[in-house]
Motif scaffolding. Structure first.
Motif, PDB file in Angstrom:
ATOM      1  N   HIS A 426     -16.224 -34.993 -33.124  1.00  0.00           N
ATOM      2  CA  HIS A 426     -16.398 -36.368 -32.658  1.00  0.00           C
ATOM      3  C   HIS A 426     -15.901 -36.464 -31.226  1.00  0.00           C
ATOM      4  O   HIS A 426     -14.859 -35.893 -30.881  1.00  0.00           O
ATOM      5  CB  HIS A 426     -15.632 -37.349 -33.544  1.00  0.00           C
ATOM      6  CG  HIS A 426     -16.214 -37.487 -34.919  1.00  0.00           C
ATOM      7  ND1 HIS A 426     -15.766 -38.426 -35.828  1.00  0.00           N
ATOM      8  CD2 HIS A 426     -17.207 -36.818 -35.545  1.00  0.00           C
ATOM      9  CE1 HIS A 426     -16.458 -38.323 -36.948  1.00  0.00           C
ATOM     10  NE2 HIS A 426     -17.339 -37.334 -36.800  1.00  0.00           N
ATOM     11  N   SER A 427     -16.631 -37.206 -30.401  1.00  0.00           N
ATOM     12  CA  SER A 427     -16.277 -37.263 -28.982  1.00  0.00           C
ATOM     13  C   SER A 427     -16.388 -38.688 -28.445  1.00  0.00           C
ATOM     14  O   SER A 427     -17.479 -39.269 -28.401  1.00  0.00           O
ATOM     15  CB  SER A 427     -17.184 -36.330 -28.162  1.00  0.00           C
ATOM     16  OG  SER A 427     -16.750 -36.264 -26.824  1.00  0.00           O
ATOM     17  N   GLY A 455     -20.990 -35.620 -34.941  1.00  0.00           N
ATOM     18  CA  GLY A 455     -21.393 -36.680 -35.865  1.00  0.00           C
ATOM     19  C   GLY A 455     -21.141 -38.071 -35.341  1.00  0.00           C
ATOM     20  O   GLY A 455     -21.758 -39.028 -35.812  1.00  0.00           O
ATOM     21  N   GLU A 456     -20.239 -38.215 -34.356  1.00  0.00           N
ATOM     22  CA  GLU A 456     -20.023 -39.492 -33.681  1.00  0.00           C
ATOM     23  C   GLU A 456     -19.791 -39.234 -32.199  1.00  0.00           C
ATOM     24  O   GLU A 456     -18.969 -38.393 -31.835  1.00  0.00           O
ATOM     25  CB  GLU A 456     -18.812 -40.236 -34.243  1.00  0.00           C
ATOM     26  CG  GLU A 456     -18.974 -40.767 -35.637  1.00  0.00           C
ATOM     27  CD  GLU A 456     -17.757 -41.587 -36.082  1.00  0.00           C
ATOM     28  OE1 GLU A 456     -17.008 -42.060 -35.205  1.00  0.00           O
ATOM     29  OE2 GLU A 456     -17.578 -41.728 -37.301  1.00  0.00           O
ATOM     30  N   ILE A 457     -20.518 -39.966 -31.365  1.00  0.00           N
ATOM     31  CA  ILE A 457     -20.214 -40.018 -29.940  1.00  0.00           C
ATOM     32  C   ILE A 457     -20.212 -41.484 -29.516  1.00  0.00           C
ATOM     33  O   ILE A 457     -20.926 -42.311 -30.087  1.00  0.00           O
ATOM     34  CB  ILE A 457     -21.202 -39.206 -29.076  1.00  0.00           C
ATOM     35  CG1 ILE A 457     -22.616 -39.785 -29.157  1.00  0.00           C
ATOM     36  CG2 ILE A 457     -21.198 -37.741 -29.468  1.00  0.00           C
ATOM     37  CD1 ILE A 457     -23.583 -39.156 -28.152  1.00  0.00           C
ATOM     38  N   GLN A 469     -22.624 -37.659 -20.282  1.00  0.00           N
ATOM     39  CA  GLN A 469     -21.998 -36.349 -20.057  1.00  0.00           C
ATOM     40  C   GLN A 469     -21.951 -35.534 -21.347  1.00  0.00           C
ATOM     41  O   GLN A 469     -22.235 -34.330 -21.342  1.00  0.00           O
ATOM     42  CB  GLN A 469     -20.591 -36.535 -19.520  1.00  0.00           C
ATOM     43  CG  GLN A 469     -20.497 -37.234 -18.179  1.00  0.00           C
ATOM     44  CD  GLN A 469     -19.048 -37.488 -17.797  1.00  0.00           C
ATOM     45  OE1 GLN A 469     -18.238 -36.568 -17.730  1.00  0.00           O
ATOM     46  NE2 GLN A 469     -18.712 -38.754 -17.558  1.00  0.00           N
ATOM     47  N   VAL A 470     -21.585 -36.194 -22.455  1.00  0.00           N
ATOM     48  CA  VAL A 470     -21.527 -35.498 -23.739  1.00  0.00           C
ATOM     49  C   VAL A 470     -22.903 -34.948 -24.110  1.00  0.00           C
ATOM     50  O   VAL A 470     -23.045 -33.787 -24.509  1.00  0.00           O
ATOM     51  CB  VAL A 470     -21.026 -36.436 -24.847  1.00  0.00           C
ATOM     52  CG1 VAL A 470     -21.074 -35.732 -26.210  1.00  0.00           C
ATOM     53  CG2 VAL A 470     -19.609 -36.905 -24.560  1.00  0.00           C
ATOM     54  N   GLY A 480     -25.946 -30.888 -31.761  1.00  0.00           N
ATOM     55  CA  GLY A 480     -26.547 -32.168 -32.091  1.00  0.00           C
ATOM     56  C   GLY A 480     -25.548 -33.305 -31.925  1.00  0.00           C
ATOM     57  O   GLY A 480     -24.348 -33.080 -31.755  1.00  0.00           O
ATOM     58  N   TYR A 481     -26.028 -34.554 -31.994  1.00  0.00           N
ATOM     59  CA  TYR A 481     -25.140 -35.705 -31.826  1.00  0.00           C
ATOM     60  C   TYR A 481     -25.770 -36.963 -32.427  1.00  0.00           C
ATOM     61  O   TYR A 481     -26.990 -37.113 -32.481  1.00  0.00           O
ATOM     62  CB  TYR A 481     -24.813 -35.957 -30.347  1.00  0.00           C
ATOM     63  CG  TYR A 481     -25.984 -35.817 -29.400  1.00  0.00           C
ATOM     64  CD1 TYR A 481     -26.891 -36.854 -29.202  1.00  0.00           C
ATOM     65  CD2 TYR A 481     -26.181 -34.632 -28.696  1.00  0.00           C
ATOM     66  CE1 TYR A 481     -27.958 -36.721 -28.343  1.00  0.00           C
ATOM     67  CE2 TYR A 481     -27.255 -34.478 -27.834  1.00  0.00           C
ATOM     68  CZ  TYR A 481     -28.138 -35.523 -27.652  1.00  0.00           C
ATOM     69  OH  TYR A 481     -29.207 -35.376 -26.803  1.00  0.00           O
TER      70      TYR A 481
END
Length: 524
Positions: A426-427, A455-457, A469-470, A480-481
């Motif tokens: 997660h980011s 799974g979470e951005i 950026q992510v 993936g995101y």
């Protein structure tokens, strides 16, 4: 992170107002009742270089077992992605054919598909359509809607980073085919998630919150619709995965769930129905265990309640193994569904960040963990629990620091007889690992040896500069995101952001628009 969840859950209550979506319906009436058709060509959204359209065919003739719809664009429109059908385009001429599951149309029955496209100048609607060679003549309706600035892909300056190997148009994505047909069955091969055909497949999509909180708060199930129209809205964003947070007590139907909530068999059926709908529409699903039982009042606590009313530092032995036994049994055999074993572990915060070895050991092995007063279910226990049911679904396992720290993930990865585990990351911009340098050393080292999925951005502002950026880094590294969150709560604060302003998928002016602009350029 954990406090953001609790605040968003409160903000969500009562935020169910739906806004209308601009659409143009172009009816084309049949030439003859015995062998005719009607086509509704509805432009759902349009921006300065692109548009999204839903097409519904009504068969006014004898029943058919397969269909081919043809038309010619009046301008320079090009289809970039199409779902619920297969297509070819030569110049202005388009041919769309049914897939294996939607070829039969009874008399007065319908079939539908949708597509995204690009254009310049005027986005004129087609003049006529033909179904299986029969022209559907009629008078066209209203012109296309004017461009919607908030949908403009160019709103994100970094939407197509040159370093990204995945920034090609999404008309021919590997594996799932632009939501054509059911979502693909997935498994792990080396450091990639792959389809049954062995093609690399990234999980690209959104989180749909509410299954974790609405039931335990006595507010029903989904905090809004979970129907075909909302899934169609997701498709216009090129969503290929939806992560669904769950509540273990609501699934199990414990006495802690209020009478006005959705509990036990009713909760389980609602989850199954939503999962089946998404998978049938070509969208993979991540089932995430989000809120769990066990009293915790230490560092990072989201609540002091023993009930599953907030996120706890680790899953509990009292309910979590039973939860995963039942969930795995319900979805085994459907490998389009992925199990995220626990949302955001933080045993390191509970331990005061004193001993990384003990904290990583707690994550993997559970038992008695420093700072946590209830018996902990470790990730190895949960992997064993799922596999004992015979389920071979892909599993996701997070790291420490609310799944932001993967520094020792490889050393403490649970053993899986199916070798089918993905590292969950997660980011957010307020995390400790929130820059390219850290991603290269911390996350990249794992991604070189195992699949990684964010799974979470998200970010704690209304902008999209951080997630840009992510995504650029993730695209370049095969990660993936899924953005948080596909809910129109009107939230834009230090606790998180909404992607949409209504259930029709209208993006929020900055955060949502920026994410959508990037997502529509990507392939799974």
């Amino acid at each position: 992170m954990k406090q953001r969840r609790a605040l968003l859950a409160s903000a969500a209550v009562g935020a169910l107002m739906l806004a209308g979506a601009a659409a143009v319906t172009v009816p084309t009436m049949a030439a003859a009742a015995s062998s005719g058709c009607q086509v509704n060509y509805a432009i759902a959204s349009q921006w300065n270089v692109g548009f999204s359209t839903n097409v519904t065919i009504t068969n006014l003739g004898s029943p058919i077992t397969s269909w081919t719809l043809t038309w010619s664009f009046g301008g320079n429109q090009q289809i970039t992605q199409l779902w619920n059908g297969s297509y070819t385009q030569s110049g202005a001429n388009v041919t769309v054919k049914n897939l294996s599951y939607n070829g039969s149309i009874a008399t007065n029955g319908t079939a539908s598909f949708g597509f995204n496209g690009s254009y310049s100048g005027t986005n004129a609607v087609p003049a006529s359509f033909s179904l299986n060679g029969v022209v559907c003549n009629g008078t066209l309706g209203s012109p296309s809607p004017s461009a919607t600035p908030s949908s403009t892909p160019s709103s994100s300056p970094s939407s197509s980073p040159s370093s990204s190997p995945s920034s090609s148009p999404s008309s021919s994505p590997s594996g799932g085919g632009g939501n054509n047909g059911p979502a693909p069955a997935l498994h792990v091969s080396g450091n990639h998630i792959v389809t049954a055909a062995g093609k690399t497949y990234r999980l690209l999509g959104v989180n749909r919150s509410s299954g974790e909180f609405a039931c335990i708060q006595g507010n029903g199930m989904w905090d809004g619709p979970a129907d075909q129209s909302t899934v169609d809205a997701m498709k216009t964003w090129n969503v290929h995965v939806v992560r669904i947070p769950l509540n273990e007590e609501c699934w199990l139907g414990t006495s802690d769930v209020p009478a006005a909530g959705t509990s036990g068999a009713a909760y389980q059926q609602a989850v199954k129905d939503y999962v089946n709908l998404l998978v049938a529409n070509g969208i993979n699903v991540i089932l995430d265990l989000h809120w769990t039982y066990g009293q915790y009042t230490g560092s990072g606590a989201g609540c002091s309640d023993v009930k599953a009313t907030c996120q706890k530092p680790m899953p509990d032995m009292q309910y979590t193994p039973t939860f995963w036994t039942q969930v795995a049994t319900a979805f085994k055999g459907d490998n389009a569904v992925i199990f995220d074993l626990f949302n955001e572990p933080y045993p390191d915060a509970a331990d005061g960040w004193n001993n990384p070895t003990e904290e990583w050991t707690c994550l993997r092995d559970g038992g008695t963990c420093n700072g946590i007063t209830y018996p902990v279910a470790g990730m190895q226990t949960l992997v064993n629990t799922v596999r004992a049911t015979g389920a071979s679904n892909v599993l996701m396992v997070g790291g420490l620091a609310w799944a932001n720290d993967l520094s020792q993930w490889l050393a403490y990865e649970p053993k899986d007889p199916d070798n089918n585990i993905v590292a969950s990351w997660h980011s957010y911009n307020f995390n400790s690992c929130s820059n390219v340098s850290c991603w290269n050393t911390n996350i990249g080292a794992v991604a070189a040896k195992a699949p990684v999925d964010a799974g979470e951005i998200g970010q704690n502002s209304c902008a999209h500069d951080y997630i840009d950026q992510v995504m650029a880094w993730a695209d370049a590294n095969g990660v993936g995101y899924s953005a948080w969150t596909w809910n129109p709560w009107g939230v834009c604060s230090s606790n998180g952001n909404d992607l949409i302003t209504d259930w029709n998928g209208t993006p929020t002016s900055t955060f949502g628009s920026g994410y959508k602009a990037h997502l529509v350029t990507q392939t799974p």
